[in-house]
Design a protein around this motif. Structure first.
Motif, short mmCIF file in Angstrom:
data_model
loop_
_atom_site.label_atom_id
_atom_site.label_comp_id
_atom_site.label_asym_id
_atom_site.label_seq_id
_atom_site.Cartn_x
_atom_site.Cartn_y
_atom_site.Cartn_z
N ASN A 1 0.86 -1.18 0.00
CA ASN A 1 0.00 0.00 0.00
C ASN A 1 0.90 1.22 0.00
OD1 ASN A 1 -2.25 1.65 0.20
ND2 ASN A 1 -2.11 1.71 2.43
N PHE A 2 0.65 2.16 -0.94
CA PHE A 2 1.51 3.33 -1.09
C PHE A 2 0.66 4.59 -1.11
CE2 PHE A 2 3.27 -0.25 -3.48
CZ PHE A 2 4.47 -0.43 -2.82
N LEU A 3 1.32 5.69 -0.77
CA LEU A 3 0.68 7.00 -0.88
C LEU A 3 0.99 7.57 -2.25
CD1 LEU A 3 1.52 8.54 2.61
CD2 LEU A 3 -0.54 7.34 1.89
N LYS A 4 -0.06 8.01 -2.91
CA LYS A 4 0.12 8.57 -4.25
C LYS A 4 0.37 10.05 -4.12
CE LYS A 4 -2.11 8.48 -8.78
NZ LYS A 4 -3.32 8.09 -9.52
N ARG A 5 1.62 10.50 -4.35
CA ARG A 5 2.00 11.89 -4.11
C ARG A 5 2.61 12.53 -5.35
NH1 ARG A 5 4.86 11.13 1.75
NH2 ARG A 5 3.23 9.82 2.64
N ALA A 6 2.55 13.83 -5.35
CA ALA A 6 3.17 14.59 -6.43
C ALA A 6 4.65 14.79 -6.13
CB ALA A 6 2.47 15.93 -6.60
N SER A 7 5.33 15.40 -7.04
CA SER A 7 6.78 15.58 -6.91
C SER A 7 7.13 16.49 -5.76
CB SER A 7 7.36 16.12 -8.23
OG SER A 7 6.73 17.36 -8.54
N ASP A 8 6.20 17.38 -5.37
CA ASP A 8 6.49 18.29 -4.26
C ASP A 8 6.11 17.69 -2.92
OD1 ASP A 8 3.83 18.24 -4.55
OD2 ASP A 8 3.52 20.42 -4.59
N GLY A 9 5.67 16.43 -2.88
CA GLY A 9 5.35 15.79 -1.62
C GLY A 9 3.94 15.96 -1.20
N SER A 10 3.08 16.67 -1.96
CA SER A 10 1.69 16.88 -1.56
C SER A 10 0.81 15.76 -2.06
CB SER A 10 1.17 18.22 -2.09
OG SER A 10 1.21 18.20 -3.51
N LEU A 11 -0.34 15.60 -1.41
CA LEU A 11 -1.31 14.59 -1.83
C LEU A 11 -2.05 15.10 -3.05
CD1 LEU A 11 -2.75 11.94 -1.21
CD2 LEU A 11 -4.37 13.24 0.19
N PRO B 1 -5.28 13.35 -16.78
CA PRO B 1 -6.06 13.38 -18.03
C PRO B 1 -6.73 14.73 -18.29
CG PRO B 1 -7.25 12.19 -16.36
CD PRO B 1 -5.91 12.49 -15.76
N VAL B 2 -6.84 15.59 -17.27
CA VAL B 2 -7.52 16.89 -17.44
C VAL B 2 -6.52 17.97 -17.79
CG1 VAL B 2 -8.97 18.61 -16.31
CG2 VAL B 2 -9.37 16.17 -15.89
N VAL B 3 -5.48 18.04 -16.95
CA VAL B 3 -4.45 19.06 -17.20
C VAL B 3 -3.41 18.44 -18.13
CG1 VAL B 3 -2.78 20.63 -16.16
CG2 VAL B 3 -4.88 20.03 -14.93
N SER B 4 -3.46 18.74 -19.33
CA SER B 4 -2.60 18.12 -20.33
C SER B 4 -1.13 18.45 -20.06
CB SER B 4 -2.99 18.60 -21.73
OG SER B 4 -2.14 18.05 -22.70
N GLY B 5 -0.31 17.44 -20.20
CA GLY B 5 1.12 17.61 -20.03
C GLY B 5 1.59 17.51 -18.60
N THR B 6 0.66 17.38 -17.66
CA THR B 6 1.05 17.26 -16.25
C THR B 6 1.40 15.81 -15.96
OG1 THR B 6 -0.43 19.07 -15.64
CG2 THR B 6 0.34 17.61 -13.86
N LYS B 7 2.61 15.61 -15.54
CA LYS B 7 3.09 14.26 -15.21
C LYS B 7 3.54 14.27 -13.76
CE LYS B 7 4.79 13.70 -19.94
NZ LYS B 7 5.99 13.44 -20.78
N THR B 8 2.92 13.40 -12.99
CA THR B 8 3.20 13.35 -11.55
C THR B 8 3.97 12.07 -11.24
OG1 THR B 8 1.13 14.50 -11.13
CG2 THR B 8 2.20 13.43 -9.24
N PRO B 9 5.18 12.22 -10.69
CA PRO B 9 5.95 11.00 -10.35
C PRO B 9 5.29 10.24 -9.19
CG PRO B 9 7.36 12.95 -10.43
CD PRO B 9 5.96 13.45 -10.42
N TYR B 10 5.43 8.93 -9.23
CA TYR B 10 5.00 8.13 -8.10
C TYR B 10 6.01 8.28 -6.97
CZ TYR B 10 1.49 5.75 -10.95
OH TYR B 10 0.39 5.47 -11.72
N PRO B 11 5.61 8.08 -5.73
CA PRO B 11 6.56 8.17 -4.61
C PRO B 11 7.63 7.10 -4.75
CG PRO B 11 4.47 7.26 -3.87
CD PRO B 11 4.24 7.76 -5.27
N PRO B 12 8.75 7.27 -4.04
CA PRO B 12 9.89 6.34 -4.22
C PRO B 12 9.54 4.88 -3.99
CG PRO B 12 10.57 8.27 -2.98
CD PRO B 12 9.08 8.38 -3.13
N ASP B 13 8.82 4.57 -2.87
CA ASP B 13 8.54 3.16 -2.60
C ASP B 13 7.63 2.57 -3.67
OD1 ASP B 13 6.50 4.79 -1.86
OD2 ASP B 13 6.18 3.91 0.12
N ALA B 14 6.67 3.37 -4.18
CA ALA B 14 5.81 2.88 -5.25
C ALA B 14 6.60 2.70 -6.54
CB ALA B 14 4.64 3.83 -5.46
#
Length: 1226
Positions: free
Chosen positions: A662-672, A954-967
């Motif tokens: 089970n992982f937390l899905k976070r953006a590159s800046d650490g926010s949910l 899928p809404v904001v085109s071009g936005t790519k959010t990295p998965y957290p390290p453990d994920a």
């Protein structure tokens, strides 16, 4: 005289021959009790003289004291499923005497003075207990009575107490005591345990009679005195104990339980004993006090409590003094009553006197006198000396007129006369004829005692005339019935008849009474001529049954007069015997002797894989059969457990067992991050305008939470994954306008400074499954079945896919989230425990050996351990990157142990595989494959440095959010495992990663987002799905490093089969080929072939030599039949592969290039079922033995130990390695 010795048998001798039995079930008849205790093998008993039954109790008297001692020592005795208590009967208590006829108004002090004066004891040497009516006084001496009892009786009978005539009597021992002053918290079990610890004797029963009072019964009578002589203290409370007798019961005699017999003078009075009531000199009836009843039952019945005389209420002192003075004066001045005792040592004469009319006649004539018949004589008492002498003379004259006559019979008739039923009938007949008499039988002599010599002679003549004997001829076909249990039972029911088989056989000698001859003869003939079919079952263990079937089959075959059926089921196991009663009995006795003679031994063998070795058909099973035949034993394998692992791919199974995260899905800046679609898609969720306001407020809350507390360095890379309990229900958490955040519902986030901030759960979009469906999935996942470890994990994954957060709208429009989460940790632990248990079971074999001799058991134990130890083998492998062993790798190791039944130990950088040689050899490929995976496994840090996985909004085109390290690490490992899909929990919601479509699918919301993999180290652009498919069809070649185990294994196998070219060929390099298209085709073909049944192995590692021009073609397109015939077509027009590398390195098959390099492929080939090939074959021939048209999978140069294989299907071979080698020039 001999007959006098019989009648004067000492009481001690009778006691040694007599036993008391308690706990006899009601359904057990006296006949069965008789048979059981005469059976030496079952009870240790022998010939019985008599059996007296009273309810659940019985008195047994054996002919010999040694037999009684043997029965007493043989325990336990079980009859009709009930355990019997066997003990010696009660004897006369040497420390207790009973005073009967005491005046109830007599004071305590006067009774004490009377006892001390009459019995010569001092104060403190005895204790007095009185009955409820105070007319019976029990004197309990602290030491055994030393004075002559007859002397005491005479002395006391001459000294009345307050005008009452006192009678002194002996009593039987009691087995019970009363314990008083018990603490309130003491239970029956606690008191029983305390008395057991006092070593007083085994406690039989404890009954709480009232608060603080208990009755305790012991198995042995002597235990009572041992307890009474001890100081009892329980929980710091001093206890009071006293003997327990029924005739001293404190309740009214009308409600008292049955009273045990009280003996007078020297013995216990039987039903014929007479205690004649009379009036004393002051007109007081002695019968007015509670009389002690006499019964036919010789057993001591249950006794009830009494109160010590010293504990009763005392009258005023002045009254006591006056009473004592009056009593002493009466003792000194009152006239003494007269008495006389006539000793009668012969019990027969005493019985005749009792049966005669003389006692009643004398009593009626002299009513003021007492005539008591006691065990050792006749006691006379009365006020007149002259009348007393007259009575005495009358009795002596009557006794002196009695006469005895001896009769000598043969042994059979003497035994017949000694039977109680015969004796009762004969004595009644003699009495009816006016010849009252008694007789006894000792050996072959019968002694007849009557009132006179003439009547004695007439009685002897009549007795002889009343006996009748005759013979009945018996056909040989019926003789076997004379030895059956049914014959003995029949004789008991026949009555007044004795029948025995003559010594010469062929006839039965019958003894009965005159006039009964025809009746008895008809019944015996009818019994013998009526066929009796019986059935017997001999219960035994399953292994015992098989031993008898295997090694005693000749004996079973010889028992052709009965039918013997084996019973082998969980309900019953043994032999069922059916047939003629006599034959059935004989067969049963023989087989029971056989069963009792069989010895067993449990042998435990501890070696890696020993359970598999012994269970699987092969060398182990052959060893067991050899030992069974050689040592004439049977080896029971019921406790040995091992079954093959259902899954073949242990690496896939290990991945399924360790891939629940089970992982937390976070953006590159650490926010949910919440996908925009989850908050903006109104049509799909039917959210009204007020609800949209709530969602906007939720957005504001998220943005507030996302603000960092300080500007410290981000620790995102070190954020640990948080595992949530998926099987624990939580209360709904409402998202109101003021947005109250509950601690229990928040997901922990990590800010830049490393502190934890609570946030609301991620919002779900819609309800996809009903709660009932979720509950059903959870229940199904938790069912206990016989599924394998992998199956259990697959069921868990299905349950996790169905578990979700169900989002519902309440009536007021507030958004509520109900988390239905279920913990899978218990199933994970259960699967691991099951795996470890299976590994342990494979390494231990507990067998039970049945044999006819103990020496054979020892030989089997030694031989089996020796043979197992000699077949132990071990291989060693060198590990690299041992420190990087993950849980996945350790699970792979456990599955290798489980699959191959071997032991794998790792010390330092070496792995040792031990077990049976074949099992170790089978485990080596999996171990090598595991070592390859370990050596090529990237560490988590290396993955994070080189690879990044992102998801596309899928809404904001071009936005790519990295998965957290453990994920990211988990997804990359799944990618490296070539998984098509993988289940993953993100923010406690089930998701599915589809690597073929490169999508992330949210099971709860039903929405998908695109994912991509980005290489960080090389700066490559995102690899989309189309690029992935294109690349997957092209070969990937990598050189195998020479210091790797993979390189060493390939080289070792290559040189092991190179034969005469061993010192003529050197390897330049080894390259590994990866062509996903070819490999997938090969896997499909392999899976198809694995569905069939093959006599030989399906897959082999073979060699294929080729030219430099064909290398690239084979790497891209595989082994193509269009190139066949280039080197050889002797065995068919297909692709050729060699078992030995020596054939492939020949110039004919691998011609050198300009640099002298030769090229040999190491290929995986699906040979399957094969036959011998021929030049004309363009495909494999049909199988002749098959009913349907099935073809062989390949052909070979010969069917026995082939050196060449030919395939005609391109997908049956996969090029795995390319070896570049060169001939050594000398």
């Amino acid at each position: 005289m001999q007959f006098e010795c019989f009648f004067k048998m000492s009481i001690e001798s009778q006691e040694e021959q007599t036993l008391e039995v308690q706990g006899v079930p009601e359904e057990v008849e006296e006949e069965l009790l008789w048979l059981y205790f005469e059976n030496k093998r079952r009870s240790g008993g022998g010939s019985l003289v008599s059996v007296s039954r009273n309810g659940s109790q019985a008195i047994l008297r054996f002919e010999e004291a040694e037999v009684a001692a043997r029965v007493l020592s043989k325990a336990p005795h079980v009859l009709h499923g009930a355990e019997l208590t066997v003990r010696k009967p009660a004897r006369k208590d040497p420390r207790k005497l009973l005073l009967r006829g005491v005046n109830p108004s007599t004071s305590q002090e006067l009774v004490e003075l009377y006892v001390e004066n009459m019995m010569g004891v001092d104060e403190g040497e005895y204790t007095l207990y009185s009955s409820h009516a105070r007319d019976l006084i029990l004197v309990h001496f602290h030491q055994d009575i030393s004075r002559d009892f007859q002397e005491l009786c005479t002395k006391i009978s001459n000294k009345p107490l307050e005008g009452a005539q006192i009678v002194l009597e002996q009593i039987d021992q009691t087995d019970s005591i009363i314990v008083e002053n018990l603490p309130a918290n003491v239970s029956e079990d606690m008191l029983s345990l305390y008395l057991d610890n006092q070593r007083s004797g085994e406690v039989k029963d404890v009954t709480m009679m009232s608060e603080g009072v208990a009755r305790v019964s012991f198995l042995e009578f002597d235990s009572v005195d041992r307890v009474l002589n001890q100081s009892l203290k329980l929980e710091k409370t001093q206890l009071t104990a006293r003997p327990y007798f029924a005739f001293l019961h404190t309740e009214d005699s009308s409600s008292s339980p049955p009273i045990s017999p009280v003996t007078s003078i020297n013995g216990t009075l039987n039903s014929s004993t007479t205690n004649t009531q009379h009036m004393n000199s002051v007109g007081q009836s002695e019968a007015g006090s509670p009389a002690v009843s006499t019964t036919d039952n010789p057993l001591s019945t249950q006794l009830t409590a009494s109160l010590p005389l010293v504990c009763q209420m005392s009258p005023p002192e002045s009254m006591i003094a006056a009473t004592v003075a009056q009593g002493i004066q009466e003792l000194q001045l009152s006239p003494q009553p007269l008495s006389s005792h006539i000793p009668v040592p012969d019990p027969v004469k005493l019985t005749l006197f009792q049966l005669s009319p003389l006692p009643q006649s004398l009593q009626q004539t002299y009513s003021a006198f007492s005539i008591q018949i006691k065990e050792d004589g006749i006691h006379l008492a009365g006020p007149d000396h002259l009348v007393l002498e007259k009575l005495k003379n009358s009795v002596l004259e009557f006794l002196s007129g009695m006469a005895q006559t001896q009769l000598t019979f043969d042994l059979e008739k003497a035994q017949f006369l000694a039977r109680q039923d015969v004796k009762d009938r004969l004595l009644q007949t003699l009495k009816d004829n006016g010849l009252p008499c008694m007789y006894s039988v000792s050996d072959c002599v019968a002694v007849v005692t009557s009132l006179s010599l003439s009547s004695s002679s007439k009685a002897c003549d009549t007795l002889t005339d009343l006996l009748s004997n005759f013979s009945i001829p018996v056909d040989r076909e019926y003789e076997c019935m004379l030895y059956a249990h049914e014959w003995r039972s029949f004789l008991h029911t026949l009555g007044l008849c004795s029948a025995q088989v003559s010594e010469r056989g062929g006839e039965i000698n019958v003894i009965t009474l005159k006039g009964m001859e025809e009746e008895k003869k008809a019944k015996i003939v009818e019994f013998l001529s009526t066929p009796i079919e019986t059935e017997a079952i001999i219960s035994m263990e399953s292994g015992m049954l098989k031993y008898i079937q295997v090694h005693c089959h000749h004996l079973l075959a010889d028992m052709n007069q009965v039918s013997i059926f084996p019973l082998d089921s969980p309900e019953a196991c043994g032999l069922r015997i059916h047939g003629n009663a006599a034959a059935c009995q004989m067969a049963e006795e023989v087989l029971r002797e056989v069963v009792s003679s069989v010895v067993t031994r449990t042998i435990t063998v501890n070696q890696p894989g020993v359970a598999r070795f012994l269970i699987e058909e092969g060398e182990g099973a052959s060893i067991l059969r050899e030992m069974q035949a050689k040592f004439q034993v049977y080896i029971d394998m019921e406790k040995v457990h091992w079954h093959p692992l259902e899954t073949e791919d242990i690496f896939e199974a290990a991945w399924k067992m360790t891939s629940c995260h089970n992982f937390l899905k976070r953006a590159s800046d650490g926010s949910l991050r919440v996908p925009s679609s989850a908050l903006t898609d109104q049509n799909s969720n039917n959210i009204s305008a007020p609800d949209r306001g709530l969602l906007e407020e939720a957005k504001r809350l998220f943005s507030t939470i996302d603000e960092p507390v300080d500007n410290g360095p981000s620790s995102l890379d070190n954020a640990p994954g948080v595992e949530e309990d998926l099987y624990t229900d939580r209360e709904p958490t409402a998202l109101r306008a003021d947005v109250e955040v509950e601690d229990g519902a928040a997901l922990p986030l990590q800010d830049g400074g490393g502190s934890h901030v609570n946030s609301v759960p991620a919002l779900a979009a819609s309800i996809l499954e009903e709660e009932a469906q979720l509950s059903l999935a959870i229940q199904y996942s938790m069912e206990t079945t016989n599924r394998s470890v992998v199956d259990e994990w697959e069921e868990l994954q299905k349950a996790l896919e169905l578990s979700k957060e169900i989002t519902v709208l309440d009536g007021a429009g507030a958004l509520q989230t109900t988390s239905h989460t279920v913990a899978g940790s218990h199933l994970s632990q259960a699967a691991c425990d099951s795996l470890q248990e299976a590994i342990s079971s494979a390494n231990t074999a507990t067998i039970v050996v049945f044999a006819g001799y103990s020496s054979d058991l020892i030989r089997v134990d030694i031989a089996l351990n020796k043979k197992v130890n000699l077949r132990q083998h071990e291989e060693k492998l060198v590990l690299q990157n041992v420190q990087s062993l993950s849980q996945y790798h350790r699970t792979c190791l456990d599955l290798i142990k489980r699959k191959h039944a071997v032991e794998v130990t790792i010390q330092g950088n070496k792995a040792t595989i031990s077990g049976f040689k074949d099992f170790v050899a089978g485990a080596m490929p999996d171990m090598k494959q595991l070592l390859k995976r370990i050596s090529t496994t990237m560490s988590d840090d290396e993955i994070l440095r080189t690879v990044q996985w992102v998801w596309h909004d899928p809404v904001v085109s071009g936005t790519k959010t990295p998965y957290p390290p453990d994920a990211t690490v988990f997804i990359e490992k799944a990618w490296k495992m070539r998984q098509k899909t993988v289940d993953i929990l993100l923010d406690n919601q089930p998701h599915i990663m589809n690597f073929e479509k490169m999508q992330e699918f949210n099971v709860a919301s039903g929405k998908s987002v695109t994912i991509s993999r980005k290489m960080l180290s090389s700066g490559e652009s995102d690899i989309q799905d189309e690029d992935y498919s294109l690349l997957s069809s092209l070969p990937d070649t990598s050189r195998v490093t020479e210091d790797s185990d993979e390189f060493q294994d390939i080289v070792k196998a290559f040189y092991e089969t190179i034969q005469e070219y061993h010192n003529k060929i050197k390897i330049i390099k080894v390259e590994k080929l990866t062509n996903r298209l070819l490999y997938n085709q090969y896997k499909l073909k392999k899976a198809s072939m694995n569905q069939g049944v093959y006599a030989s192995e399906v897959e082999r590692t073979l060699y294929h030599g080729t030219s430099e021009n064909s290398v690239k073609e084979i790497c891209v397109h595989g082994f193509n039949r269009s190139f066949c015939g280039k080197n050889a077509t002797v065995y068919g027009q297909g692709v050729y592969f060699a078992v030995n590398s020596a054939l492939s390195v020949q110039n004919q098959y691998s011609p050198p290039n300009a640099n002298g390099h030769k090229f040999v492929f190491v290929a995986k080939v699906l040979t399957g079922d094969f036959t011998q090939g021929s030049h004309s074959m363009k495909t494999t021939p049909l199988k002749e033995s098959s009913d349907i048209p099935l073809r062989y999978d390949s052909v070979a140069d010969k069917t026995d130990n082939p050196s060449l294989f030919v395939i005609f299907n391109d997908t049956q071979a996969y090029p795995e390695y390319l070896i570049t080698c060169q001939k050594i020039q000398r």
